[in-house]
Design a protein around this motif. Structure first.
Motif, PDB file in Angstrom:
ATOM      1  N   MET A   1       0.852  -1.197   0.000  1.00 24.80           N
ATOM      2  CA  MET A   1       0.000   0.000   0.000  1.00 24.80           C
ATOM      3  C   MET A   1       0.882   1.239   0.000  1.00 24.80           C
ATOM      4  N   TYR A   2       0.701   2.136  -0.953  1.00 28.30           N
ATOM      5  CA  TYR A   2       1.566   3.287  -1.095  1.00 28.30           C
ATOM      6  C   TYR A   2       1.330   4.279   0.038  1.00 28.30           C
ATOM      7  N   PHE A   3       2.391   5.026   0.339  1.00 27.72           N
ATOM      8  CA  PHE A   3       2.354   5.941   1.476  1.00 27.72           C
ATOM      9  C   PHE A   3       1.326   7.044   1.276  1.00 27.72           C
ATOM     10  N   TYR A   4       1.191   7.544   0.051  1.00 22.45           N
ATOM     11  CA  TYR A   4       0.255   8.654  -0.165  1.00 22.45           C
ATOM     12  C   TYR A   4      -1.190   8.207   0.018  1.00 22.45           C
ATOM     13  N   GLU A  67       5.269   4.556  10.143  1.00 20.08           N
ATOM     14  CA  GLU A  67       4.878   4.599   8.736  1.00 20.08           C
ATOM     15  C   GLU A  67       5.730   5.608   7.957  1.00 20.08           C
ATOM     16  N   VAL A  68       6.021   6.752   8.585  1.00 22.23           N
ATOM     17  CA  VAL A  68       6.888   7.746   7.938  1.00 22.23           C
ATOM     18  C   VAL A  68       8.299   7.198   7.786  1.00 22.23           C
ATOM     19  N   LEU A  69       8.799   6.559   8.845  1.00 18.99           N
ATOM     20  CA  LEU A  69      10.143   5.994   8.806  1.00 18.99           C
ATOM     21  C   LEU A  69      10.226   4.861   7.786  1.00 18.99           C
ATOM     22  N   ASP A  70       9.150   4.091   7.675  1.00 21.33           N
ATOM     23  CA  ASP A  70       9.129   2.991   6.724  1.00 21.33           C
ATOM     24  C   ASP A  70       9.271   3.502   5.290  1.00 21.33           C
ATOM     25  N   SER A  71       8.609   4.619   5.016  1.00 19.50           N
ATOM     26  CA  SER A  71       8.707   5.192   3.670  1.00 19.50           C
ATOM     27  C   SER A  71      10.088   5.783   3.424  1.00 19.50           C
ATOM     28  N   LEU A  72      10.703   6.335   4.475  1.00 20.27           N
ATOM     29  CA  LEU A  72      12.042   6.913   4.323  1.00 20.27           C
ATOM     30  C   LEU A  72      13.104   5.839   4.153  1.00 20.27           C
ATOM     31  N   ASP A  77      19.565   4.003   3.148  1.00 21.86           N
ATOM     32  CA  ASP A  77      20.274   2.751   3.411  1.00 21.86           C
ATOM     33  C   ASP A  77      19.533   2.001   4.511  1.00 21.86           C
ATOM     34  N   ARG A  78      18.931   0.863   4.191  1.00 17.42           N
ATOM     35  CA  ARG A  78      18.131   0.109   5.156  1.00 17.42           C
ATOM     36  C   ARG A  78      18.987  -0.375   6.321  1.00 17.42           C
ATOM     37  N   ASN A  79      20.244  -0.727   6.066  1.00 16.22           N
ATOM     38  CA  ASN A  79      21.110  -1.251   7.128  1.00 16.22           C
ATOM     39  C   ASN A  79      21.430  -0.197   8.179  1.00 16.22           C
ATOM     40  N   SER A  81      19.559   2.201   9.098  1.00 15.69           N
ATOM     41  CA  SER A  81      18.368   2.582   9.845  1.00 15.69           C
ATOM     42  C   SER A  81      17.664   1.384  10.471  1.00 15.69           C
ATOM     43  N   SER A  82      18.211   0.178  10.291  1.00 18.33           N
ATOM     44  CA  SER A  82      17.491  -1.022  10.690  1.00 18.33           C
ATOM     45  C   SER A  82      17.258  -1.093  12.197  1.00 18.33           C
ATOM     46  N   SER A  83      18.255  -0.730  13.014  1.00 29.40           N
ATOM     47  CA  SER A  83      18.119  -0.840  14.474  1.00 29.40           C
ATOM     48  C   SER A  83      17.060   0.117  15.004  1.00 29.40           C
ATOM     49  N   VAL A  84      17.094   1.357  14.518  1.00 27.71           N
ATOM     50  CA  VAL A  84      16.096   2.339  14.951  1.00 27.71           C
ATOM     51  C   VAL A  84      14.718   1.926  14.482  1.00 27.71           C
ATOM     52  N   TYR A  85      14.621   1.524  13.233  1.00 28.41           N
ATOM     53  CA  TYR A  85      13.338   1.122  12.675  1.00 28.41           C
ATOM     54  C   TYR A  85      12.771  -0.089  13.406  1.00 28.41           C
ATOM     55  N   PHE A  86      13.624  -1.058  13.688  1.00 28.46           N
ATOM     56  CA  PHE A  86      13.184  -2.283  14.360  1.00 28.46           C
ATOM     57  C   PHE A  86      12.682  -1.975  15.766  1.00 28.46           C
ATOM     58  N   THR A  87      13.407  -1.114  16.497  1.00 29.51           N
ATOM     59  CA  THR A  87      13.012  -0.754  17.868  1.00 29.51           C
ATOM     60  C   THR A  87      11.684  -0.018  17.891  1.00 29.51           C
ATOM     61  N   MET A  88      11.537   0.953  17.013  1.00 33.33           N
ATOM     62  CA  MET A  88      10.288   1.714  16.976  1.00 33.33           C
ATOM     63  C   MET A  88       9.120   0.839  16.537  1.00 33.33           C
ATOM     64  N   ARG A  89       9.370  -0.066  15.625  1.00 35.49           N
ATOM     65  CA  ARG A  89       8.298  -0.952  15.168  1.00 35.49           C
ATOM     66  C   ARG A  89       7.834  -1.867  16.302  1.00 35.49           C
TER      67      ARG A  89
END
Length: 291
Positions: A1-4, A67-72, A77-79, A81-89
């Motif tokens: 599902m697209y962010f917009y 959701e904003v971070l997921d789109s960013l 570079d996914r690697n 941001s992976s730790s921050v993204y994983f923790t927030m998720r």
């Protein structure tokens, strides 16, 4: 599902968050400040306000941020941001799951307490009720861990659907019995009013009828917020979690869950004079301190 496509839903959730925080914060402060409001019914309202407050201050901001971070992350570079993204998720999904179950349990307990109170069979003192609420706070924990073990498998979806349906059923039955009790008392009073030795009944029907209908409005908001989630889980079980229809349905039903957390305190302040008056005092005191 697209962010917009999700953006309008996220904007609504972002706006609902401060409403839930301020509204439920006022309700909690009102009950805490006034000892006369520390009755079993108000204690349950405080428990519901607490879960709604936590939803507004934790679940809603983290869902929007995730959701904003997921789109960013898709453009970065996914690697890195992976730790921050994983923790927030984890925080966002865990809190959403936890407070979803906890609200269902407290709403069900509220209906049972009203039924027992109106039938004059209630053994729930404030102390006993606080102990029950403490136990309720531990019940959703296994569901949260199970979700991260194997999310959206058949057993998980079936358990969620069954849990919601059972809570809705028990709550509905309890309120049907409450309204029958009120109707029976009303018929008895009308039949006895013509008697010369008529004595005013011990129970204040007008007061309790207003209280029951106030909680009934909460129940309507509860159905509006949580029944669509059960329907969404059924759709996921049938069509899968990656179907565009089920994804959109999930975000809409999540928004409705958050909407109930914001509407509940507004309903308390509208329907319950004691809470409204105490909340006004709290606001006046805050304004005076600022000045």
């Amino acid at each position: 599902m697209y962010f917009y496509t999700k953006l309008p839903i996220l904007v609504v959730i972002f706006v609902l968050s401060p409403v839930a925080i301020v509204g439920n914060g006022l309700v909690l402060a009102a009950i805490w400040r006034n000892p006369s409001l520390r009755t079993p019914s108000y204690i349950l309202l405080a428990g519901l306000a607490l879960t709604d407050f936590c939803t507004g201050i934790i679940s809603e901001p983290f869902l929007v941020a995730n959701e904003v971070l997921d789109s960013l992350v898709k453009f970065c570079d996914r690697n890195s941001s992976s730790s921050v993204y994983f923790t927030m998720r984890i925080i966002g999904d865990s809190s959403l799951e936890y407070f979803f179950y906890l609200t269902l349990l407290i709403m069900t307990l509220m209906s049972i307490e009203r039924w027992m109170h109106m039938s004059r069979q209630s053994l729930l003192t404030v102390r006993r009720l606080l102990r029950i609420i403490v136990v309720l706070f531990f019940i959703p924990i296994p569901f949260v861990f199970y979700r991260f073990k194997d999310v959206f498998n058949f057993a998980y979806l079936f358990t969620n659907i069954a849990f919601v349906v059972i809570c809705l059923f028990v709550t509905s039955v309890a309120y049907i019995k409450v309204f029958r009790i009120i109707r029976r008392h009303q018929h008895q009073i009308r039949a006895n009013e013509s008697c010369p030795n008529f004595v005013q009944p011990a129970i204040n029907l007008a007061k309790y009828k207003k209280s029951v209908f106030s909680i009934f409005y909460i129940l309507v908001i509860f159905y509006t917020g949580y029944l669509p989630m059960a329907i969404t889980l059924m759709l996921i079980m049938i069509f899968g979690k990656n179907c565009s229809v089920t994804v959109l349905s999930f975000y809409i039903s999540t928004m409705l869950v958050f909407l109930s957390s914001s509407l509940n305190p507004l309903l308390y302040l509208w329907r319950m004079k004691d809470i409204r008056q105490e909340a006004i005092k709290v606001v006046k005191r805050i304004i005076c301190k600022d000045n």
